[in-house]
Design a protein around this motif. Structure first.
Motif, PDB file in Angstrom:
ATOM      1  N   MET A   1      22.610  26.609  -4.282  1.00 17.43           N
ATOM      2  CA  MET A   1      22.092  25.767  -3.239  1.00 17.43           C
ATOM      3  C   MET A   1      20.714  26.271  -2.800  1.00 17.43           C
ATOM      4  N   ALA A   2      20.601  27.565  -2.612  1.00 16.95           N
ATOM      5  CA  ALA A   2      19.319  28.126  -2.175  1.00 16.95           C
ATOM      6  C   ALA A   2      18.232  27.895  -3.215  1.00 16.95           C
ATOM      7  N   ARG A   3      18.616  27.969  -4.475  1.00 18.29           N
ATOM      8  CA  ARG A   3      17.646  27.811  -5.559  1.00 18.29           C
ATOM      9  C   ARG A   3      16.983  26.432  -5.540  1.00 18.29           C
ATOM     10  N   TYR A   4      17.754  25.398  -5.249  1.00 22.77           N
ATOM     11  CA  TYR A   4      17.236  24.027  -5.303  1.00 22.77           C
ATOM     12  C   TYR A   4      16.919  23.438  -3.928  1.00 22.77           C
ATOM     13  N   TYR A   5      17.042  24.257  -2.902  1.00 28.60           N
ATOM     14  CA  TYR A   5      16.769  23.789  -1.540  1.00 28.60           C
ATOM     15  C   TYR A   5      15.372  23.165  -1.399  1.00 28.60           C
TER      16      TYR A   5
ATOM     17  N   TRP B   1      22.445   4.008   5.072  1.00 26.29           N
ATOM     18  CA  TRP B   1      23.631   4.864   5.005  1.00 26.29           C
ATOM     19  C   TRP B   1      23.352   6.063   4.098  1.00 26.29           C
ATOM     20  N   GLY B   2      22.760   5.814   2.927  1.00 28.69           N
ATOM     21  CA  GLY B   2      22.449   6.902   2.009  1.00 28.69           C
ATOM     22  C   GLY B   2      21.465   7.900   2.596  1.00 28.69           C
ATOM     23  N   TYR B   3      20.463   7.392   3.311  1.00 24.15           N
ATOM     24  CA  TYR B   3      19.478   8.254   3.973  1.00 24.15           C
ATOM     25  C   TYR B   3      20.173   9.160   4.982  1.00 24.15           C
ATOM     26  N   HIS B   4      21.098   8.594   5.743  1.00 18.43           N
ATOM     27  CA  HIS B   4      21.855   9.397   6.700  1.00 18.43           C
ATOM     28  C   HIS B   4      22.645  10.486   5.986  1.00 18.43           C
ATOM     29  N   GLN B   5      23.277  10.130   4.886  1.00 16.03           N
ATOM     30  CA  GLN B   5      24.078  11.105   4.157  1.00 16.03           C
ATOM     31  C   GLN B   5      23.216  12.275   3.677  1.00 16.03           C
ATOM     32  N   VAL B   6      22.028  11.986   3.177  1.00 16.16           N
ATOM     33  CA  VAL B   6      21.128  13.039   2.718  1.00 16.16           C
ATOM     34  C   VAL B   6      20.717  13.936   3.890  1.00 16.16           C
ATOM     35  N   ALA B   7      20.315  13.342   5.005  1.00 17.81           N
ATOM     36  CA  ALA B   7      19.898  14.138   6.169  1.00 17.81           C
ATOM     37  C   ALA B   7      21.058  14.979   6.708  1.00 17.81           C
ATOM     38  N   ASP B   8      22.249  14.390   6.756  1.00 16.38           N
ATOM     39  CA  ASP B   8      23.431  15.097   7.236  1.00 16.38           C
ATOM     40  C   ASP B   8      23.750  16.297   6.349  1.00 16.38           C
ATOM     41  N   ARG B   9      23.725  16.096   5.038  1.00 20.25           N
ATOM     42  CA  ARG B   9      24.023  17.193   4.114  1.00 20.25           C
ATOM     43  C   ARG B   9      22.940  18.265   4.154  1.00 20.25           C
ATOM     44  N   MET B  10      21.701  17.862   4.315  1.00 19.16           N
ATOM     45  CA  MET B  10      20.621  18.849   4.423  1.00 19.16           C
ATOM     46  C   MET B  10      20.796  19.700   5.676  1.00 19.16           C
ATOM     47  N   ALA B  11      21.238  19.097   6.765  1.00 23.30           N
ATOM     48  CA  ALA B  11      21.495  19.868   7.993  1.00 23.30           C
ATOM     49  C   ALA B  11      22.576  20.916   7.742  1.00 23.30           C
ATOM     50  N   LYS B  12      23.625  20.515   7.041  1.00 26.44           N
ATOM     51  CA  LYS B  12      24.716  21.447   6.751  1.00 26.44           C
ATOM     52  C   LYS B  12      24.259  22.563   5.814  1.00 26.44           C
ATOM     53  N   MET B  13      23.506  22.200   4.768  1.00 28.99           N
ATOM     54  CA  MET B  13      23.022  23.217   3.833  1.00 28.99           C
ATOM     55  C   MET B  13      22.060  24.186   4.518  1.00 28.99           C
ATOM     56  N   ALA B  14      21.167  23.660   5.338  1.00 31.11           N
ATOM     57  CA  ALA B  14      20.213  24.515   6.049  1.00 31.11           C
ATOM     58  C   ALA B  14      20.958  25.518   6.928  1.00 31.11           C
TER      59      ALA B  14
ATOM     60  N   LEU C   1      24.019  26.664   6.478  1.00 32.79           N
ATOM     61  CA  LEU C   1      24.669  27.642   5.607  1.00 32.79           C
ATOM     62  C   LEU C   1      23.686  28.676   5.066  1.00 32.79           C
ATOM     63  N   LEU C   2      22.442  28.248   4.863  1.00 31.97           N
ATOM     64  CA  LEU C   2      21.420  29.153   4.336  1.00 31.97           C
ATOM     65  C   LEU C   2      20.707  29.952   5.434  1.00 31.97           C
ATOM     66  N   GLY C   3      21.126  29.745   6.684  1.00 29.69           N
ATOM     67  CA  GLY C   3      20.511  30.475   7.792  1.00 29.69           C
ATOM     68  C   GLY C   3      19.150  29.943   8.209  1.00 29.69           C
ATOM     69  N   ARG C   4      18.837  28.742   7.826  1.00 29.96           N
ATOM     70  CA  ARG C   4      17.557  28.111   8.189  1.00 29.96           C
ATOM     71  C   ARG C   4      17.784  27.278   9.452  1.00 29.96           C
TER      72      ARG C   4
END
Length: 137
Positions: A1-5, A50-63, A65-68
């Motif tokens: 995940m961090a590699r492709y962030y 809807w898809g845009y929301h899903q991307v933003a939501d997942r990016m928030a979760k990944m960020a 998890l990565l401590g960002r």
């Protein structure tokens, strides 16, 4: 995940700067997914947003998890703004339905109450337990 962030950030930024509307259409994306996401014809504005929301939501979760933390807060705020724009654009208070025409629509998926952005869920049922995980996470 961090590699492709960074690439995932670039994709979200692409949607935000090149696909999402501005002004009255802020956070609304007109990018049809209906050909493969639903059997019936679906508005590109509905599926794109809807898809845009899903991307933003997942990016928030990944960020997160990565401590960002700053990124996580920014993307969470963006996801909430998209959810608000989605409801404002497509929810018909009178009918109690989401429609591609919003307040003017006569068809849509039933929702007995106006959802809040904090739910981050646009599920056509009355119970979150009945929603697919992708809709209500």
């Amino acid at each position: 995940m961090a590699r492709y962030y960074p690439q995932m950030q670039a994709f979200l930024n692409y949607i935000r700067t090149r696909k999402a509307g501005t002004g009255a259409d802020a956070h609304i994306v007109d990018a049809a997914l209906g050909d493969w996401i639903a059997a019936e014809t679906t508005s590109g504005r509905v599926t794109g947003t809807w898809g845009y929301h899903q991307v933003a939501d997942r990016m928030a979760k990944m960020a997160a998890l990565l401590g960002r933390r700053a990124d996580a807060a920014e993307y969470r705020s963006l996801a909430d703004d998209i959810a608000t724009a989605f409801t404002d654009a497509f929810y018909n208070e009178t009918l109690g339905l989401y429609t591609s025409q919003g307040r003017q629509g006569s068809e849509g998926r039933h929702r007995p109450h106006r959802p809040s952005p904090s739910t981050r869920a646009w599920c056509p049922t009355t119970s979150a337990r009945e929603c697919p995980a992708a809709w209500s996470s």
